[in-house]
Design a protein around this motif. Structure first.
Motif: not given
Length: 471
Positions: A84-100
């Motif tokens: 689950l921690r690895r999943r959190d890293a893949v989704v950037h903790e549900w933070n979209d700042s890099s996509q923005v």
């Protein structure tokens, strides 16, 4: 209320919307993109990326256990918390700042909030702060809002607070047991995932698993799930659902009951078009949007629907493929350029008709493109079906101690070209693109015989197909 003017307004900043906006911007247009949730959309945070990240841990463990020498090093089970921690890293903790940041770097304006059509070429965005912004499009509006999980009308289901795919991929605490309604891609992948976590899983799939591909694929996945301890119930339907204390009880059409701590609904998808203002332009809210091959909504000259919402192929990679065509043609039309809308032209999404590759990340993996035997026959083709057991290949014996897999090629016998391929087995996803290229390129099998596969690899199946066909 502020008012801004752009060449193109895109509603939805998932992978599809991002690609439409990017291609149009590269074509010289000024573009705004509207997003009410996270930039990057369903795929980045609740679907493709988190699900595949979660599936990988148990998959790697299964692979290691099937190789002598590696097997001895495996001393435990899947560490769920670490996964689950690895999943959190893949989704950037549900933070979209890099996509923005990417949008900003591409020169695309982001407008946060819920966007609705409020007139021809006009989108009104209601922000979280209560402020409204009107975006006027000089040339086009593109709807890229995707789909949401379908909740079937089963008595008691909504009151039981079922999971959807978002809940499953965003899980924080793994339940002791899980009932899954539906045997499609989501249901099959989530059954593989939670069985790998040690959860007691029951899949209720009226028509079996993975009905859209060759039958042997679903049968292989069902056997693997059963061997791993899951239950697969086919030939029955759920008649009612009731949450009793800490259990959800499902009553089936044969009179039996299934109890589980949680129930996951994976019975299909519906378009997210119910609240985007379609009624203001004379369209029915909540429906799929019918488009031509340039992704323009039929009956309009300014509205485009790209990705899942047009119901052509509900897959991220196909949506991005559509998006590249749509962004390019919107820019071409806006600038008075030439439109290449002939079949296989730059400005069309021809491949959505028959050449749609798909990978199901189950155990075993399923990779398919083009026709099945059934769909080719229904299309009136005279075909030959070429089947091969992948375990007979030298590459399989070096890959794993107990490799199990199957490959099927569908050949249009009149033209001597491949029109469909299905692979089932560990890591077959990486074999799919070669088949996709062969089908799209309509490469005759007598020419493919000169494409020599490397030894010892699973790609030698191409040679075996050639031998069986006599090319």
């Amino acid at each position: 209320m502020s008012r801004r003017e752009y060449d193109l307004v895109v509603i939805g900043a998932g992978p599809v919307g991002e690609n439409v906006a990017d291609r149009a911007t590269q074509g010289g247009l000024r573009v705004a993109i509207v997003e009410s949730e996270l930039v990057g959309g369903e795929c980045s945070y609740w679907a493709c990326m988190p699900s595949k990240a979660l599936l990988r841990s148990a998959g790697a463990l299964r692979a290691a256990r099937d190789v002598d020498g590696a097997r001895q090093a495996v001393t435990g089970t899947v560490d769920v918390a670490a996964t689950l921690r690895r999943r959190d890293a893949v989704v950037h903790e549900w933070n979209d700042s890099s996509q923005v940041e990417w949008l900003q770097g591409a020169g695309i304006d982001l407008v946060r909030g819920h966007g609705r059509l409020t007139g021809e070429r006009e989108v009104t965005v209601d922000g979280a702060d209560g402020e409204a912004t009107v975006l006027v499009a000089r040339h086009a509006v593109a709807v890229c809002t995707g789909t949401a999980a379908l909740l079937p009308d089963i008595p008691g289901l909504r009151d039981a607070q079922p999971w959807t795919s978002r809940d499953a991929t965003g899980v924080r605490e793994v339940p002791a047991s899980l009932a899954i309604l539906g045997g499609g891609v989501v249901g099959s992948e989530m059954a593989t995932l939670f069985t790998g976590f040690g959860v007691e899983v029951t899949v209720i799939a009226r028509s079996g698993l993975l009905g859209g591909v060759e039958p042997f694929a679903g049968e292989a996945v069902a056997k693997a799930l059963t061997d791993a301890g899951a239950r697969v119930r086919s030939g029955v339907e759920v008649e009612r659902v009731e949450r009793r204390s800490d259990q959800v009880v499902l009553t089936l059409s044969d009179g039996s009951e299934v109890s589980a701590a949680e129930v996951l609904v994976a019975t299909g998808r519906v378009p997210r078009t119910g609240d985007i203002g379609l009624e203001t332009i004379g369209r029915e809210p909540g429906g799929w949007l019918d488009v031509d091959d340039t992704l323009r909504v039929r009956g309009t000259d300014w509205l485009y629907a790209v990705g899942d919402v047009n119901h052509r192929a509900l897959l991220t990679h196909q949506g991005k493929y559509q998006a590249r065509a749509a962004g390019d043609v919107i820019a071409a039309r806006a600038r008075g350029g030439e439109v290449d809308d002939a079949p296989w032209g730059r400005h069309v999404a021809t491949a959505d008709h028959a050449v749609v590759p798909q990978v199901v990340f189950t155990d075993p993996e399923v990779a398919a493109v083009g026709h099945t035997a059934k769909s080719a026959q229904a299309a009136g083709m005279g075909i030959r079906v070429l089947d091969y057991d992948l375990s007979w290949l030298a590459g399989a014996s070096t890959y794993a101690d107990h490799y199990r897999g199957q490959a099927r090629a569908i050949v249009d016998d009149e033209r001597g070209v491949l029109v469909g391929a299905t692979f089932v087995g560990p890591d077959v996803a990486e074999m799919l693109h070669a088949a996709t290229v062969a089908i799209v390129g309509e490469v005759p099998l007598h020419r493919l015989r000169h494409a020599v596969p490397s030894y010892p690899t699973l790609s030698e199946v191409w040679l075996r197909w050639q031998e069986e066909y006599g090319a």
